[in-house]
Scaffold this active site. Sequence first.
Site, PDB file in Angstrom:
ATOM      1  CG  ASP A  25      -3.692   5.407 -13.943  1.00  0.00           C
ATOM      2  OD1 ASP A  25      -4.062   5.382 -15.132  1.00  0.00           O
ATOM      3  OD2 ASP A  25      -4.467   5.270 -12.973  1.00  0.00           O
ATOM      4  CG  ASN A  27      -6.926   5.311 -17.831  1.00  0.00           C
ATOM      5  OD1 ASN A  27      -6.114   4.990 -16.953  1.00  0.00           O
ATOM      6  ND2 ASN A  27      -7.394   4.472 -18.728  1.00  0.00           N
ATOM      7  CG  ASP A  29      -6.431   2.033 -15.753  1.00  0.00           C
ATOM      8  OD1 ASP A  29      -5.420   2.602 -15.299  1.00  0.00           O
ATOM      9  OD2 ASP A  29      -6.445   1.468 -16.866  1.00  0.00           O
ATOM     10  CG  ASP A  33      -1.949   5.538 -18.838  1.00  0.00           C
ATOM     11  OD1 ASP A  33      -1.272   6.572 -18.937  1.00  0.00           O
ATOM     12  OD2 ASP A  33      -2.925   5.428 -18.060  1.00  0.00           O
ATOM     13  CG  ASP A 102      11.442  -5.628 -23.269  1.00  0.00           C
ATOM     14  OD1 ASP A 102      12.028  -6.670 -23.610  1.00  0.00           O
ATOM     15  OD2 ASP A 102      11.550  -5.126 -22.131  1.00  0.00           O
ATOM     16  CG  ASP A 202      12.770 -10.903 -22.305  1.00  0.00           C
ATOM     17  OD1 ASP A 202      12.968 -10.394 -21.199  1.00  0.00           O
ATOM     18  OD2 ASP A 202      12.233 -12.030 -22.444  1.00  0.00           O
ATOM     19  CD  GLU A 259      17.017 -10.621 -19.550  1.00  0.00           C
ATOM     20  OE1 GLU A 259      16.723 -10.486 -18.365  1.00  0.00           O
ATOM     21  OE2 GLU A 259      16.264 -11.190 -20.367  1.00  0.00           O
ATOM     22  CG  HIS A 331      11.839  -5.109 -15.497  1.00  0.00           C
ATOM     23  ND1 HIS A 331      12.852  -4.877 -16.399  1.00  0.00           N
ATOM     24  CD2 HIS A 331      11.328  -6.318 -15.810  1.00  0.00           C
ATOM     25  CE1 HIS A 331      12.935  -5.904 -17.225  1.00  0.00           C
ATOM     26  NE2 HIS A 331      12.019  -6.802 -16.891  1.00  0.00           N
ATOM     27  CG  ASP A 332      13.779  -8.829 -14.427  1.00  0.00           C
ATOM     28  OD1 ASP A 332      12.545  -8.833 -14.304  1.00  0.00           O
ATOM     29  OD2 ASP A 332      14.359  -9.038 -15.513  1.00  0.00           O
TER      30      ASP A 332
HETATM   31  C1  NOJ Z   1      13.572 -11.217 -18.504  1.00  0.00           C
HETATM   32  C2  NOJ Z   1      12.660 -10.088 -18.139  1.00  0.00           C
HETATM   33  O1  NOJ Z   1      13.445  -8.988 -17.758  1.00  0.00           O
HETATM   34  C3  NOJ Z   1      11.770 -10.607 -17.039  1.00  0.00           C
HETATM   35  O2  NOJ Z   1      11.029  -9.580 -16.433  1.00  0.00           O
HETATM   36  C4  NOJ Z   1      10.895 -11.674 -17.612  1.00  0.00           C
HETATM   37  O3  NOJ Z   1      10.156 -12.271 -16.572  1.00  0.00           O
HETATM   38  C5  NOJ Z   1      11.723 -12.762 -18.306  1.00  0.00           C
HETATM   39  N1  NOJ Z   1      12.791 -12.257 -19.096  1.00  0.00           N
HETATM   40  C6  NOJ Z   1      10.844 -13.585 -19.212  1.00  0.00           C
HETATM   41  O4  NOJ Z   1      10.502 -12.848 -20.349  1.00  0.00           O
HETATM   42 CA    CA Z   2      -4.093   3.834 -16.818  1.00  0.00          CA
END
Ligand code: NOJ
Ligand code: CA
Length: 560
Positions: A25, A27, A29, A33, A102, A202, A259, A331-332
């Site tokens: 980050d 700035n 907040d 970013d 993405d 995605d 994906e 990230h999942d």
């Molecule tokens: C897969 C993404 O990696 C995930 O983070 C998202 O919640 C779902 N697709 C829906 O877009």
């Molecule tokens: Ca920020």
Amino acid sequence: MIDTNKKEWWKNAVFYEIYPKSFLDTNGDGIGDIRGIIQKLDYFSYLGIDALWLCPVYSSPMKDNGYDISDYYNIHPDFGSKKDIKELVKEANKRNIYIIMDLVVNHCSDQHPWFQDVKKNENSPYRDYFIIRQGDGDNPPNNWRSVFGGSVWEKLKGNEYYYHTFTKEQPDLNWECSRMRHEIYEMMKYWLDIGIKGFRVDAITYIKKEPDMRTRDADGPDGLAGLAEVSENYPGIEDFLEEMKQETFQKYDAFSVAEISRVKDEMLKKMIGKGGLFSSIFDFSYLDLDVKGDWYLPDSITADRIKAKMNHSQEQAQSCGGYLSVVLENHDENRSVGKFIKSGEYTWKGAAMLATWNLTLRGFPFLYQGEEIGMTNREWKSMSEFDDVWTPSQFEMALKTGLNAETAFQLVSRRSRDNSRTPMQWDCSENAGFTTGTPWILLNDNYKKVNVKSQMGKQGSLLEYYRQLIQLRKSQEYGNVLTEGSISFPECSQSDLIVYIREIEGKQLLIILNFSDKEVSWPSEFHLGWNKIMGNYECEMPRKNEVLLPYEAAVLERML
Ligand code: NOJ
Ligand code: CA
């Protein structure tokens, strides 16, 4: 360094996934970013990264942290502006780093003007952009379960429902509608024209649905039925994907990684074989081995179980001439150290062993932010600490299966997607150097010990080990065999070991990974004729006492 003029530049590339909200980050907040990414470009050059995949930074009400897009052509103000993204592309390119965005087009946000118009206007020209059906009496049109739990249907008006694979705020786009598809292609070209070099695609696996949309036998305590058979890689999907490729990726020589999971052998060739629909797809096949079937029944990971999955997908990709994208984290997912490695004296050796694995398989390696410094799952204290939209329904589902609240909480804490979304740990200053404000999500308490600053330039650190592996992948001597070489899985007498051979034009590398926190006897089949070129322990191999140390990883070259 990659040859940026080369057509399929990605074949030699190392990718890095950024979750912008949690990266840096600038700035105050509390939200990461785009300027934060620009600030760290030299860090990526230092690591040896060739391409950055940015999770969504488009306009969004952020129900699913940007995977619910309300304007595909604009940037969410929390992340910055169009000017920032253009600057990012330019500054990254100066360093021979490419930007991949993405592409979220299975669904949009319910705040997208198309959907808003459908809600307001019965004769909306966008009705056909969504999947709308009459209810079955007082019930929704069928009993299909959305990925995050609950029905895929939500009331639109009267007895009309719209379809959503994910949350109700993420209505699915109707891929049967040609007008809609072409609007999407235009949007993709807009970003490619700005200078991005491709997309991570995605949830694309879900765009084709079984046309009759019939109710099915329930497969869970909620009376609903999962989507596997009726909307995952459903026959006919390839026609949409072929059109998308021809209209977009192909025209720009762009990289695309989808994906998509559970692809059948005959389909994989179409997906990633020569002239395939995508440049690559992710290999998720061994990422869920810590759970049985559904995520709420824990299971223990063994090298044998990994081998069964990994060998299959690697051989399947090789035999069709395609490349998978190799991942241990994203990230999942929960963090890989806690998933694959027992915590204790040898955790760090284990993390380096995982790095060796990720960067020596056949395929395109993707690192996820923080993986290179060994970030771990957070120790969550209550349900109220979670931010992720999925976590509460995971908890509910666990309760429904009969687990008590404490066990359900423990399981959710281990599996919640928020484990990978805690802020990036840059240094040991307040908030790990992520923000001067209040971070949007809680930090991992271990940031004073685990951070970039304390590892950078420090011999023996995980970060430096990653760097060394990346250099090996790019070296004159071993780059070719690691990127283009074949892979084979020789028989090995030790079940705790994962062993494979990469080979090209007579050059052979043997990779040996000890997946246990114990010493394991050196397998006699590989005793002679190999010379160690890299590993996570200093010692020579094979060595006199003939053991592999706990979580030892070694890359050896065949002596001619
Ligand atoms: C897969 C993404 O990696 C995930 O983070 C998202 O919640 C779902 N697709 C829906 O877009
Ligand atoms: Ca920020």
